[in-house]
Design an enzyme around this catalytic site. Structure first.
Site, PDB file in Angstrom:
ATOM      1  N   TRP A   1      -5.888  -7.119 -10.778  1.00 37.52           N
ATOM      2  CA  TRP A   1      -5.952  -6.405  -9.517  1.00 37.52           C
ATOM      3  C   TRP A   1      -7.397  -6.277  -9.033  1.00 37.52           C
ATOM      4  O   TRP A   1      -8.288  -5.886  -9.785  1.00 37.52           O
ATOM      5  CB  TRP A   1      -5.353  -4.994  -9.659  1.00 37.52           C
TER       6      TRP A   1
ATOM      7  N   GLU B   1       3.282  14.454   2.314  1.00 39.12           N
ATOM      8  CA  GLU B   1       4.261  14.870   1.307  1.00 39.12           C
ATOM      9  C   GLU B   1       3.699  15.874   0.301  1.00 39.12           C
ATOM     10  O   GLU B   1       4.444  16.428  -0.503  1.00 39.12           O
ATOM     11  CB  GLU B   1       4.772  13.631   0.540  1.00 39.12           C
TER      12      GLU B   1
ATOM     13  N   THR C   1       5.916  11.635   8.591  1.00 40.72           N
ATOM     14  CA  THR C   1       4.904  10.657   8.204  1.00 40.72           C
ATOM     15  C   THR C   1       5.174   9.410   9.018  1.00 40.72           C
ATOM     16  O   THR C   1       6.318   8.967   9.111  1.00 40.72           O
ATOM     17  CB  THR C   1       5.000  10.292   6.719  1.00 40.72           C
TER      18      THR C   1
ATOM     19  N   LYS D   1      -3.924  -9.096  -5.550  1.00 44.74           N
ATOM     20  CA  LYS D   1      -3.492  -9.565  -6.866  1.00 44.74           C
ATOM     21  C   LYS D   1      -3.983 -10.990  -7.082  1.00 44.74           C
ATOM     22  O   LYS D   1      -3.447 -11.939  -6.525  1.00 44.74           O
ATOM     23  CB  LYS D   1      -1.973  -9.478  -6.978  1.00 44.74           C
TER      24      LYS D   1
END
Lengths: 534, 534
Positions: free
Chosen positions: A430, A317, A174, A425
């Site tokens: 959020w 993954e 990755t 934020k």
């Protein structure tokens, strides 16, 4: 019952035996089209296994590729694994230092590469510490260092290396946003279970009569599993070493492609080409869109063309399928708006995968569609530990932190709301940068948009929207904000809109928020200064 | 990658978590319809696991059922396995001695049974040597020996028994034609791989928006895997404890059944009912026909109704899917006749299964569609050894003799031409009894037909065709033979046609050639006597 290890070579054996004549079509970088089939790929993979053994390559050794999509690359996948080796796909779009790090870390012994990357190979050769043999897939002149020449002495009379199903078969790094790239080492077993899950109707829906063209490079997360799932079904496979929309559209038409897959950036280029040239999608019935969120306008465009969109989520993954949008119960009775809303989510988990979301205090949040939290995943094709690391990346009970922020809905769908590091934020709440971007690209005249958090003296962060205008457009900040007001909460509206000629992208074609944040590191909102002054 | 044993309980866990509200509908023997869902089935299975442990049942112990299809039976499958037990499905249509042999041989400790079989249980109770506990699924009055009463004290707060994926999970005996029944012991792993393969588009094509009604009893070869594959996809499941066509047609209509599966005998009854009453198949889109060969007229009937027929082959020893007729490449461009010819074959192998045919000398015959030979099979859900036997039933390399005679075609399809023991050996050549029967049931006025070999002084054997006329028909031997002449080689024509009121069937609904051969053991052709006299 019978002992039957889940070994990857069974895939190509099955295809060669039951679907031997089924075609594998390659459009090379220059536009030349060649045709092979599963029988020939299996045969050449055996010849390559012999060639690797002749070089002294041993089971477990890493065999690397630096190549686009074509039938020789496919052969090399099965050839490397067939003799017990570990296939290592390297992303040629990475920076030199990353390629060097990856190849040296993996201790690759052989590198097979496209002529298009010959300059890169020449440039790096002296610093590739473990690679003894370099083979070019498609040199201008064939010789013993070309793939064809290298296989020439071998007859294919070869029995695959046998071993445990937990043996590694492939390796993919990755690129990561911080630190060095990390390797994900797939096992025969994880690859096989992923392939079996991928063909299901609620996943990629692959069958022998399908014709699949991945517009996902084979160095990218197992090309979403298609080179494994295709021989399992015996479908026709179309590979293009070149992603020019004109070439891809020709292939759709000439090869009657029914299934395709790619990231939104690829589809944006295709849609633009099709709208401009009047090309069409021909027999295409299913597209899988993943890598990043598909905008609503893209989903609607495909729907109008009669193409079913399967919106997917995953990562290197997770092999990579973590969720995908198969049709839910009652699909036929849903309104257009309901179907679109469903498709906007990143789908449901295939059998094998579990998802959960955690709050900031580590508690498991409800699957009510209202809560967003850090997304975790576990399952048989999810990573336990990165290659050569000493500590597990997943918890003892399997849960692996994805770095995504998501909501889980009562209908079983997952909705990515942001990357953990991209979420804005503002005043303890959020704001989803992705939702802002999706809303912004719905405004006529906006070609691409990115939202990032900018330091703000009162609210900690406030959103800045960075926009690339479509060719010929003079869309204004006011028009964009007026449109956004109808789509998101008022306090989510960006404090400013800046226009740029282009946005930065990563080696895998994704928007690079990291680079963008660096570019705007010193940016301050005009009203923020006032606010501080007040 | 992560450790994730292929344990059966993951199926119902997945369904409960991701598709918890998806319905499981039961039509009981009396016609009463009840509704459950995956969440409730999973919860009740946990309660049953607790109830079994309270009885002192240990992992590995056998828990038997003697029951038709209903949600409590489904719960019992997962409940028995959930505590580590081995589910043993007993066929209630067997003769008393067979049931006794099977239950005693399996050393069943618990028997769950339908009230419909209460008399059988009472009659055999004293001779069921190892069964300590009898539970009735649906007694007229609930008490502590009823399924509901038995579960009542338990709260479902239970973690499934964990173990190795090679542990056994279920057991099914084949009635067999000679000797005692033999047990096939399925492992968690074999069951899971079979379920994953079964949902594929080229197999049963199951998805979350499907509604599946197996018309295969749950005591018959894992009900063709549907009770395992259904929770994997989260589809809706409709179970009928009664096979009256009127009840089944009501369910098709009321529940919008999209997928169904059954043996030809069941479909013959359905077709007769539908033709007579004008009922329809409603939302039905896919039927799987297996157990014995589907006649051409049946395939054509479904095609005219817009239902896709997947013709399958398998046996208890193959879990049971050995081959199934998914759409081949180019299906859409095939003529009706080509599609029918394809569907008449028993399909292709799903990934995992390999087939081959052997000649009388044991040599492997070509897959050219011209040769017929003894069919062998191997794969991850194929038997290695019968329960409690000391020798393997399969060869060291996995090949298992099926007792069928088949041809393998260049398009990958398999065509059963006969059972080894049913093939008619005439002058050193083989005549397929199945092809004669299929041709015969295509003659108007023929309801059912069976061809058997009758001893012949010159040819060793010659075919006798035994026919059941359709109600009201007076079809003659001459008409039948005139039709057969257009369908089969002239030397295959039966030497005689005999008419009977009914043909014998086995406990699983198949034509019993064995019984028919006994009935006609003394039969001799009229012309045979002449021939001997010549």
């Amino acid at each position: 019952m019978q002992h039957w290890p889940l070994r990857v070579m069974r895939l190509v054996d099955h295809a060669a035996r039951e679907h031997g004549e089924r075609e594998i079509v390659t459009a090379w970088a220059g536009g030349r089209v060649t045709r092979s089939n599963w029988r020939d790929v299996a045969h050449d993979a055996r010849r390559m296994a012999q060639a690797l053994e002749a070089l002294g390559i041993k089971p477990g050794d890493r065999v690397a590729t630096l190549a686009m999509n074509h039938s020789s690359h496919l052969t090399a996948w099965y050839g490397a694994i067939g003799m017990g080796g570990v296939l290592h796909t390297i992303n040629p779009r990475l920076f030199d230092d990353q390629i060097l790090f990856i190849a040296n870390h993996a201790e690759d012994r052989v590198l097979l590469y496209d002529h298009a990357f010959a300059e890169t190979v020449e440039r790096l050769k002296s610093r590739l510490e473990t690679i003894e043999t370099f083979i070019c897939f498609d040199p201008p002149v064939e010789d013993e260092d070309s793939f064809v020449g290298w296989l020439a002495p071998h007859d294919g009379d070869y029995a695959w290396h046998e071993g445990d199903e937990l043996d590694p078969c492939s390796l993919c790094y990755t690129s990561g946003t911080t630190g060095n790239p990390k390797g994900v080492l797939y096992s025969h077993r994880s690859t096989m279970l992923h392939a079996m899950a991928e063909v299901a109707p609620d996943s990629f829906n692959l069958s022998a009569d399908a014709c699949v063209m991945p517009i996902v490079p084979m160095f990218h997360a197992n090309a979403w599993g298609i080179p494994w799932a295709a021989p399992l079904t015996g479908c026709k496979l179309v590979l293009s070493a070149d992603y020019r929309p004109a070439q891809l559209c020709d292939l759709y038409r000439d090869e009657n492609v029914t299934h395709s897959a790619g990231v939104p950036t690829v589809w944006l280029g295709m849609i633009e080409h099709i709208e401009r040239t009047g090309a069409d999608l021909s027999a295409l019935r299913y597209v899988t869109i993943g890598g990043s969120a598909a905008p609503r306008a893209m989903i609607e465009w495909f729907r109008e063309k009669g193409v079913h969109v399967m919106h997917a989520w995953g990562m290197t993954e997770t092999s990579p399928i973590g969720s995908i949008g198969g049709k839910p119960p009652g699909w036929g009775e849903m309104t257009d708006e309901q179907q679109i809303a469903y498709t906007m989510h990143q789908g449901r988990t295939p059998f094998g995968i579990e998802l959960r979301i955690l709050g900031e205090d580590g508690s498991v949040l409800p699957r009510d569609g209202l809560h967003s939290g850090d997304l975790q995943v576990r399952g048989p094709w999810v990573i336990r530990r990165y290659f050569k690391e000493v500590a597990d990346a997943a918890a003892d009970d399997g849960w692996f932190g994805t770095g995504d922020v998501a909501a889980l809905h009562p209908d079983g769908t997952m909705q990515i709301t942001d990357r953990s590091k991209d979420v804005i934020k503002s005043g303890g709440e959020w704001i989803s940068s992705i939702e802002l971007e999706n809303a912004a690209v719905g405004v006529p005249g906006v070609a691409e948009a990115a939202a990032i958090g900018i330091v703000h003296p009162k609210w900690d962060e406030r959103p800045l929207l960075v926009v690339v205008r479509a060719p010929g457009s003079d869309v204004t900040s006011e028009t964009i904000c007026a449109h956004l007001e109808t789509q998101v909460a008022r306090w989510w509206l960006p404090d400013a809109v800046e226009f740029v000629d282009e946005l930065p992208h990563t080696a895998t074609g994704k928007l690079s928020k990291k680079t963008l944040r660096e570019q705007f590191a010193d940016y301050r909102f005009a009203n923020a200064a006032e606010m501080v002054g007040r």
